[in-house]
Design a protein around this motif. Structure first.
Motif, mmCIF file in Angstrom:
data_model
loop_
_atom_site.group_PDB
_atom_site.id
_atom_site.type_symbol
_atom_site.label_atom_id
_atom_site.label_comp_id
_atom_site.label_asym_id
_atom_site.label_seq_id
_atom_site.Cartn_x
_atom_site.Cartn_y
_atom_site.Cartn_z
ATOM 1 N N GLU A 32 -43.515 44.567 -12.983
ATOM 2 C CA GLU A 32 -44.469 44.183 -13.344
ATOM 3 C C GLU A 32 -43.962 42.951 -14.764
ATOM 4 O O GLU A 32 -44.495 42.085 -15.128
ATOM 5 C CB GLU A 32 -44.659 44.842 -15.561
ATOM 6 N N GLN A 33 -42.333 43.165 -14.917
ATOM 7 C CA GLN A 33 -42.177 42.133 -15.552
ATOM 8 C C GLN A 33 -41.731 40.574 -14.513
ATOM 9 O O GLN A 33 -41.730 39.462 -15.250
ATOM 10 C CB GLN A 33 -40.674 42.625 -15.776
ATOM 11 N N PHE A 34 -41.074 41.092 -12.982
ATOM 12 C CA PHE A 34 -40.794 39.752 -12.040
ATOM 13 C C PHE A 34 -42.093 39.314 -11.234
ATOM 14 O O PHE A 34 -41.920 38.719 -10.665
ATOM 15 C CB PHE A 34 -39.719 40.066 -11.830
ATOM 16 N N GLN A 35 -43.198 40.349 -12.109
ATOM 17 C CA GLN A 35 -44.833 40.291 -10.782
ATOM 18 C C GLN A 35 -44.734 40.315 -9.110
ATOM 19 O O GLN A 35 -44.632 38.800 -8.762
ATOM 20 C CB GLN A 35 -45.098 38.384 -10.974
ATOM 21 N N SER A 36 -43.619 41.662 -8.820
ATOM 22 C CA SER A 36 -43.100 41.164 -7.452
ATOM 23 C C SER A 36 -44.554 41.255 -6.664
ATOM 24 O O SER A 36 -45.551 43.292 -7.488
ATOM 25 C CB SER A 36 -42.241 42.559 -7.219
ATOM 26 N N GLU A 37 -45.441 41.632 -5.898
ATOM 27 C CA GLU A 37 -46.386 41.717 -4.837
ATOM 28 C C GLU A 37 -45.826 43.268 -5.076
ATOM 29 O O GLU A 37 -47.134 43.614 -4.659
ATOM 30 C CB GLU A 37 -46.722 40.803 -4.267
ATOM 31 N N LYS A 38 -45.196 43.560 -3.829
ATOM 32 C CA LYS A 38 -44.289 44.877 -3.190
ATOM 33 C C LYS A 38 -43.341 45.073 -4.114
ATOM 34 O O LYS A 38 -42.352 44.725 -4.181
ATOM 35 C CB LYS A 38 -44.728 44.485 -2.107
ATOM 36 N N ALA A 39 -43.325 46.743 -3.967
ATOM 37 C CA ALA A 39 -41.904 47.191 -4.545
ATOM 38 C C ALA A 39 -42.201 48.551 -2.987
ATOM 39 O O ALA A 39 -43.108 48.779 -2.759
ATOM 40 C CB ALA A 39 -41.493 47.672 -5.983
ATOM 41 N N ILE A 40 -40.972 49.548 -2.857
ATOM 42 C CA ILE A 40 -40.741 50.026 -1.346
ATOM 43 C C ILE A 40 -39.458 50.790 -2.310
ATOM 44 O O ILE A 40 -39.045 50.755 -2.908
ATOM 45 C CB ILE A 40 -39.756 49.558 -0.144
ATOM 46 N N ARG A 41 -40.650 52.512 -1.857
ATOM 47 C CA ARG A 41 -39.554 53.580 -2.309
ATOM 48 C C ARG A 41 -39.126 54.142 -1.991
ATOM 49 O O ARG A 41 -40.387 54.281 -0.066
ATOM 50 C CB ARG A 41 -40.666 54.536 -3.526
ATOM 51 N N PHE A 42 -38.007 54.646 -1.249
ATOM 52 C CA PHE A 42 -37.265 55.543 0.304
ATOM 53 C C PHE A 42 -37.193 57.136 -0.974
ATOM 54 O O PHE A 42 -36.916 56.865 -1.844
ATOM 55 C CB PHE A 42 -36.786 55.023 0.536
ATOM 56 N N SER A 43 -38.255 58.038 0.046
ATOM 57 C CA SER A 43 -38.159 59.409 -0.772
ATOM 58 C C SER A 43 -38.735 60.348 -0.108
ATOM 59 O O SER A 43 -38.718 60.100 1.436
ATOM 60 C CB SER A 43 -39.122 59.337 -1.648
ATOM 61 N N MET A 44 -38.484 60.982 -0.086
ATOM 62 C CA MET A 44 -38.959 62.764 0.817
ATOM 63 C C MET A 44 -40.011 63.116 0.948
ATOM 64 O O MET A 44 -41.218 63.618 1.599
ATOM 65 C CB MET A 44 -38.410 64.209 -0.226
ATOM 66 N N ALA A 45 -40.893 62.279 0.493
ATOM 67 C CA ALA A 45 -42.693 62.383 0.812
ATOM 68 C C ALA A 45 -43.097 61.361 1.578
ATOM 69 O O ALA A 45 -42.459 61.114 2.199
ATOM 70 C CB ALA A 45 -43.059 61.614 -1.206
ATOM 71 N N ASP A 46 -44.372 61.567 2.262
ATOM 72 C CA ASP A 46 -44.887 60.659 3.414
ATOM 73 C C ASP A 46 -45.154 59.668 3.232
ATOM 74 O O ASP A 46 -45.338 58.748 1.532
ATOM 75 C CB ASP A 46 -45.956 61.388 3.713
ATOM 76 N N TYR A 47 -44.443 58.864 3.626
ATOM 77 C CA TYR A 47 -45.732 57.259 3.933
ATOM 78 C C TYR A 47 -46.798 57.321 3.686
ATOM 79 O O TYR A 47 -47.652 58.496 3.246
ATOM 80 C CB TYR A 47 -45.707 57.089 5.110
ATOM 81 N N ARG A 48 -47.058 56.016 2.769
ATOM 82 C CA ARG A 48 -48.256 55.811 1.556
ATOM 83 C C ARG A 48 -48.119 54.769 0.881
ATOM 84 O O ARG A 48 -46.697 54.582 0.478
ATOM 85 C CB ARG A 48 -47.964 57.324 0.412
ATOM 86 N N GLU A 49 -49.190 54.112 1.017
ATOM 87 C CA GLU A 49 -49.615 52.786 0.876
ATOM 88 C C GLU A 49 -50.432 52.487 -0.378
ATOM 89 O O GLU A 49 -51.322 53.300 -0.493
ATOM 90 C CB GLU A 49 -49.658 51.391 1.867
ATOM 91 N N GLN A 50 -49.605 52.007 -1.510
ATOM 92 C CA GLN A 50 -50.522 52.572 -3.214
ATOM 93 C C GLN A 50 -50.894 50.407 -3.078
ATOM 94 O O GLN A 50 -49.936 49.695 -2.533
ATOM 95 C CB GLN A 50 -49.842 52.753 -4.663
ATOM 96 N N ASP A 51 -51.345 50.240 -4.588
ATOM 97 C CA ASP A 51 -51.794 48.864 -4.593
ATOM 98 C C ASP A 51 -50.309 48.492 -4.720
ATOM 99 O O ASP A 51 -50.690 46.904 -4.546
ATOM 100 C CB ASP A 51 -52.069 48.934 -6.202
ATOM 101 N N TRP A 52 -49.212 48.704 -6.103
ATOM 102 C CA TRP A 52 -47.859 47.731 -5.432
ATOM 103 C C TRP A 52 -46.522 48.346 -4.724
ATOM 104 O O TRP A 52 -45.463 47.277 -5.128
ATOM 105 C CB TRP A 52 -47.554 47.556 -7.560
ATOM 106 N N LEU A 53 -47.295 49.481 -4.889
ATOM 107 C CA LEU A 53 -45.657 49.822 -3.880
ATOM 108 C C LEU A 53 -46.289 50.808 -2.491
ATOM 109 O O LEU A 53 -47.284 51.201 -1.983
ATOM 110 C CB LEU A 53 -45.280 51.274 -5.090
ATOM 111 N N VAL A 54 -44.640 50.746 -1.632
ATOM 112 C CA VAL A 54 -45.015 51.329 -0.359
ATOM 113 C C VAL A 54 -44.407 52.641 -0.555
ATOM 114 O O VAL A 54 -42.911 52.592 -0.842
ATOM 115 C CB VAL A 54 -44.810 50.155 0.909
ATOM 116 N N ASN A 55 -44.396 54.293 -0.132
ATOM 117 C CA ASN A 55 -43.106 55.188 -0.144
ATOM 118 C C ASN A 55 -42.841 55.173 1.448
ATOM 119 O O ASN A 55 -44.102 55.748 2.228
ATOM 120 C CB ASN A 55 -43.706 55.718 -0.984
ATOM 121 N N VAL A 56 -42.034 55.405 1.702
ATOM 122 C CA VAL A 56 -41.208 55.605 2.859
ATOM 123 C C VAL A 56 -40.098 56.964 3.402
ATOM 124 O O VAL A 56 -39.240 56.552 2.109
ATOM 125 C CB VAL A 56 -40.264 53.586 3.645
#
Length: 66
Positions: A32-56
């Motif tokens: 929100e502060q730096f208006q990044s188009e996307k962010a990436i999160r690596f976690s134990m959850a399955d692959y998922r794309e949201q509005d601003w976040l890609v979970n890998v």
């Protein structure tokens, strides 16, 4: 937020979670502060794309190419 990755002119924030709790407050604040188009999160959850976040999933982090 744990890391930032630069791809050409874009700076991509990255968060790594080694558990099921996927709250990413600092990551969301950065986006929100730096208006990044996307962010990436690596976690134990399955692959998922949201509005601003890609979970890998952690098992796929070496093969992920953004």
């Amino acid at each position: 937020m744990d890391f930032v990755l630069q791809r050409k002119q874009a700076v991509i924030p990255i968060e790594v979670k080694a558990e099921e709790n996927l709250k990413a407050k600092s990551l969301k604040v950065y986006v929100e502060q730096f208006q990044s188009e996307k962010a990436i999160r690596f976690s134990m959850a399955d692959y998922r794309e949201q509005d601003w976040l890609v979970n890998v999933p952690l098992y796929a982090c070496l093969n992920f190419n953004y």
